[in-house]
Design a protein around this motif. Sequence first.
Motif, PDB file in Angstrom:
ATOM      1  N   GLY A   1      12.446 -14.490   1.909  1.00 32.89           N
ATOM      2  CA  GLY A   1      12.566 -14.175   3.327  1.00 32.89           C
ATOM      3  C   GLY A   1      11.245 -13.790   3.953  1.00 32.89           C
ATOM      4  N   ALA A   2      10.419 -13.042   3.214  1.00 33.96           N
ATOM      5  CA  ALA A   2       9.103 -12.655   3.730  1.00 33.96           C
ATOM      6  C   ALA A   2       8.231 -13.891   3.939  1.00 33.96           C
ATOM      7  N   TYR A   3       8.263 -14.791   2.980  1.00 40.33           N
ATOM      8  CA  TYR A   3       7.465 -16.011   3.092  1.00 40.33           C
ATOM      9  C   TYR A   3       7.950 -16.868   4.259  1.00 40.33           C
ATOM     10  N   ALA A   4       9.271 -16.975   4.410  1.00 47.33           N
ATOM     11  CA  ALA A   4       9.824 -17.766   5.509  1.00 47.33           C
ATOM     12  C   ALA A   4       9.387 -17.212   6.862  1.00 47.33           C
ATOM     13  N   LEU A   5       9.373 -15.887   7.013  1.00 46.03           N
ATOM     14  CA  LEU A   5       8.939 -15.297   8.280  1.00 46.03           C
ATOM     15  C   LEU A   5       7.486 -15.635   8.579  1.00 46.03           C
ATOM     16  N   MET A   6       6.623 -15.572   7.562  1.00 42.03           N
ATOM     17  CA  MET A   6       5.217 -15.894   7.791  1.00 42.03           C
ATOM     18  C   MET A   6       5.040 -17.364   8.149  1.00 42.03           C
ATOM     19  N   VAL A   7       5.805 -18.246   7.503  1.00 45.79           N
ATOM     20  CA  VAL A   7       5.709 -19.669   7.820  1.00 45.79           C
ATOM     21  C   VAL A   7       6.175 -19.940   9.256  1.00 45.79           C
ATOM     22  N   VAL A   8       7.314 -19.367   9.626  1.00 49.28           N
ATOM     23  CA  VAL A   8       7.842 -19.577  10.979  1.00 49.28           C
ATOM     24  C   VAL A   8       6.859 -19.060  12.022  1.00 49.28           C
ATOM     25  N   GLY A   9       6.321 -17.861  11.796  1.00 45.26           N
ATOM     26  CA  GLY A   9       5.354 -17.310  12.748  1.00 45.26           C
ATOM     27  C   GLY A   9       4.090 -18.153  12.837  1.00 45.26           C
ATOM     28  N   GLY A  10       3.593 -18.621  11.692  1.00 43.75           N
ATOM     29  CA  GLY A  10       2.391 -19.444  11.700  1.00 43.75           C
ATOM     30  C   GLY A  10       2.595 -20.757  12.430  1.00 43.75           C
ATOM     31  N   VAL A  11       3.728 -21.406  12.194  1.00 42.90           N
ATOM     32  CA  VAL A  11       4.024 -22.661  12.887  1.00 42.90           C
ATOM     33  C   VAL A  11       4.153 -22.422  14.386  1.00 42.90           C
ATOM     34  N   TRP A  12       4.801 -21.335  14.771  1.00 41.77           N
ATOM     35  CA  TRP A  12       4.967 -21.001  16.191  1.00 41.77           C
ATOM     36  C   TRP A  12       3.596 -20.828  16.860  1.00 41.77           C
ATOM     37  N   ILE A  13       2.693 -20.134  16.216  1.00 41.60           N
ATOM     38  CA  ILE A  13       1.361 -19.914  16.777  1.00 41.60           C
ATOM     39  C   ILE A  13       0.596 -21.228  16.897  1.00 41.60           C
ATOM     40  N   ALA A  14       0.717 -22.090  15.899  1.00 44.14           N
ATOM     41  CA  ALA A  14      -0.089 -23.315  15.863  1.00 44.14           C
ATOM     42  C   ALA A  14       0.389 -24.374  16.843  1.00 44.14           C
TER      43      ALA A  14
END
Length: 712
Positions: free
Chosen positions: A513-526
């Motif tokens: 879940g922690a990894y998924a949150l970082m991936v989602v946030g990173g994609v959103w920013i990019a």
Amino acid sequence: MGTDAARAWGPMRFPTPAWPGGVAARVERWLEVERGQLFLWVPVMIGAGIAAWFALPDAARWGAVILGGLALAAAALAAGRSGRAARALVWAGLLVALGCALVWWRAERVAAPVLARPAVVQVVGSVERIEPMPARELVRLRIATDAGNGLPGLVRVDLAVKDMPDGLTPGARVRVRARLMPPAPPAVPGAYDFERVAWFDGLGATGRGFAPVEVLVPGRPDSGLRARLTAHVQSQVEGSAGGIAAALVTGDRGAISEEDAEALRRSGLAHLLSVSGLHVTAVVGATILLVLRLLALSPWLALRWPLPVIAAGVAGLAAVGYTLLTGAEVPTVRSCIAALMVLAAMMLGRQAITLRLVAFGALVVLLLWPEALVGPSFQMSFAAVTAIVALYENQRVRGWFERREEGWGRRLVRGVASLLLTGLVVEIALTPIALYHFHKSGLYGSLANIVAIPLTTFVVMPFEAAGLAFDAVGLGAPFWWVAEQGLHLLLWIAHTAANAPGALAMLPAMPGGAYALMVVGGVWIALWRTRVRIAGVVPVAVGAVWALTTPMPDLLVTGDGRHLALRMPGGELALLRDRAGDYVRDTLAENGGVDAELPALAEQRGARCSADLCMVTVERGGREWRIAATRSGYRVPWREMVAFCASADIIVADRWLPRGCVPKWLKLDRAQLEATGGVAITFGEKPTVVTVRRAGARHPWLAAETVMPGRE
């Protein structure tokens, strides 16, 4: 797909959602501003469906994802008149459902039997592939076995170099005796899942072969262009430097020593070994430059033919040929697709490098190999490229580094700053991925890459290419010497960065879940351009805090019950069996968040161990824990074993323990570990147990059809 983002979302008219007027209007205005970015979310939505299939345990939930996506699309269609938000929801639902269904179909389509249990068998079949691994003095054979012999259809056998018979080439039929075993699941939670990888690769067993190896029918008279090139490169440059040289040309990394490979990983330079964007770009750029220079020698051609278009076409053929030569792995295929798109854009006079091109490459890979999504290669490749392109699509950043009239000193400073900023952004993007998959990340990668990438691109690869070309007339030696010096410098940089103080960040297996949150946030920013991208910082921060505050496991037990690592009061992990191999030691250390040798458990304070049994007492969370384990295969008298179990909180064994063996808290014997796989336990006020296999999980590789040859 179309060039206009609105077309990408479909020509149909969709109803407008019946939302409150102000909210609906703001959403529509925002999506209108971001309309050029909407296509970028197509592979993201497909990837979300694929990720859901891997994350959820069974067919009922996979079906729920597919039906939920279709229901979302239907609800958006039925909500109102028209609007971009409704279209986005329709496409999002359809694409998530498509991703989940696609990977489900793919997993069932590649289904093949696997070996039921370890066995020494006679393998007879045709050799599909031969992979030399000089650094380990091994050769790896991929063999398609004969039908009707009780073996899986495809097995992988490692042979010692000295046992290789003459004339063994791809296509040969061989007979070899080998000790095979089924593809191994993760040893402990968070470790490498070879069982899943082998399923999608069609492998049903792996193992070690023994001499003699009998060639029943000779194969092709030569070993193929790739193998010949690899051998030739390694004959010109010895050792690990030659292994890196071969990796740059053919993708074969077998000659790189483990010590040098680990230094490259720790320094953040391991990406140079995987043929991807850097290498394909160098090949394309060199081809364009060479073709333009040669064609421009003819004034007639220069005046009458579009030389840049011709050069781009030749470069496209070179990119495809290089991709096939290096094995057509996912990063190379992605890079080749991107290169072809860039060349096509150049030929049409369009902007070449955009996030839309990256998204198209990701879409092609996911449609062809949806399982690639969960592999580190796909994630790191696309994360790096997306971060770089998104960075330089930003107008402010582009303004900092665009060409201008200035002195060479300022240009040099601006170029170095550009490289440093690019390296820093890439490291930020890749660090969570590296920590999730490998549990470690080099901290000096951005600095090392400032020198390593130009060195590889402008020195090593061009001089290698010149060496190969001039070898045809026997004049390649000077070029190979320059390439070899560059490779030695590259290895020196890797070792220096890897051995610097604080060079490595270690983190035990982080929650999904922690990894998924970082991936989602990173994609959103990019992917967004407006200020709404700032919202992506929140999931990134939450995921990072969650990962960093997750306590390290206190006890790791491998799925076979033979090995355990216990965290001692000083924070180090101590190993039960002194003679554990390097793979086991590295796996337990990495997943325990430790970058050090694992000492013997028997030598630790509070441990009482014999040759057969071991009992250790540690204090955690205000109480004492007594962990007992078997250390050998010798049978212990029943009464002694029962008493031994009763005195322990946890008992670990690689055998079936008697029913009378009842510890105070947890029994991990062979029967239990066959159901759970490897186990990670965190002590404390509320002890937690994490297992490799989740209850009710039904992925195809967990319930594969098994085969077993009869006794000889």
